[in-house]
Design an enzyme around this catalytic site. Structure first.
Site, PDB file in Angstrom:
ATOM      1  N   ASP A   1       0.920  -1.048   0.001  1.00 16.68           N
ATOM      2  CA  ASP A   1       0.053  -0.004   0.127  1.00 16.68           C
ATOM      3  C   ASP A   1       0.812   1.377  -0.150  1.00 16.68           C
ATOM      4  OD1 ASP A   1      -2.324   1.438   0.038  1.00 16.68           O
ATOM      5  OD2 ASP A   1      -2.224   1.478   2.245  1.00 16.68           O
TER       6      ASP A   1
ATOM      7  N   ARG B   1     -10.153  10.290 -12.329  1.00 15.30           N
ATOM      8  CA  ARG B   1      -9.756  10.340 -10.924  1.00 15.30           C
ATOM      9  C   ARG B   1      -9.066   9.255 -10.598  1.00 15.30           C
ATOM     10  NH1 ARG B   1     -13.817  10.921  -7.492  1.00 15.30           N
ATOM     11  NH2 ARG B   1     -12.285  11.700  -5.733  1.00 15.30           N
TER      12      ARG B   1
END
Length: 249
Positions: free
Chosen positions: A167, A212
């Site tokens: 992550d 986005r």
């Protein structure tokens, strides 16, 4: 989360704040200016970079670091230095410190908060890592050494710690390419258990961008890339950083 870091570079303090928080900060700054004639600004102007080599790094960690760090050295052409595509990214203990003036802001807003991967003082105990990014190729590589406090199965790194690093690294690349973002989805396939103390490479690359949304691929391997530990894909969504501080605009 680390993924906000590079998206915050160059952002000004007033862009990060809600009206209420901005008011409190303005008052604090005015008070500071009032006493500036008799005392120095109390905050360091440069945050500590946790990605610098330290005594806990194994010889393998240092060797791989030196290899990628050399790629960041500028080349000389016709007597002039030309910077190559690779660069080493700094790593601070709060993402907010990447913003212009963020080191001062971090003293005023949730001052006790710390980045999850940089919150243990003992060097080498948890996450030792450094990220190198290649903007031209839209990819990055992280050199990661797993500390003894990251154990899951006896003698091996906890899957959650591996997920944290995936992550972190995929988010760092996404933030570098797309500005402020947050994790929307993370899919991980664990291929082999990772021994504690291992030094591994975490390769991340841009898959595609859709408005986005930023899609990143990732793999975790041994430093010679002969052993694959983990594969992953990640989706990040661009955000306005003001939302993190209570702004609704």
């Amino acid at each position: 989360m680390q993924q906000l870091s590079n998206g915050l570079k160059g952002v000004r303090l007033h862009q990060l704040l809600s009206k209420e928080t901005h008011g409190h900060l303005q008052t604090s700054l005015e008070n500071t200016r009032a006493i500036s004639t008799v005392s120095l600004w109390p905050f360091s102007s440069q945050p500590r970079d946790f990605s610098q080599p330290n005594s806990s790094w194994s010889p393998e960690m240092r060797k791989v670091y030196d290899h990628y760090n050399t790629l960041c050295d500028p080349d000389t052409e016709n007597g002039e230095e030309k910077r190559g595509p690779w660069r080493k990214l700094p790593s601070y203990n709060r993402s907010i410190k990447y913003a212009a003036g963020g080191i001062h802001l971090s003293k005023l807003i949730q001052a006790k908060a710390r980045l999850f991967t940089r919150n243990v003082k003992e060097q080498g105990a948890t996450f030792e890592y450094v990220v190198f990014v290649n903007k031209e190729e839209k990819r990055c590589v992280c050199v990661f050494q797993a500390g003894h406090l990251l154990e899951g199965a006896p003698g091996h790194v906890h899957g959650g710690a591996i997920a944290t690093m995936i992550d972190t690294v995929t988010g760092t690349l996404a933030g570098f390419l797309s500005g402020p973002i947050m994790t929307a989805n993370l899919n991980i396939d664990y291929r082999s258990p990772m021994p504690l103390g291992s030094v591994v490479l975490i390769h991340s690359a841009l898959d595609r961008k859709e408005r986005r949304k930023t899609y990143i691929t990732c793999k975790v391997s041994s430093t010679d890339e002969s052993k694959l530990y983990t594969e992953a894909t990640a989706l990040f969504v661009s955000i306005g950083v003001g939302h993190l501080f209570g702004s609704r605009n």
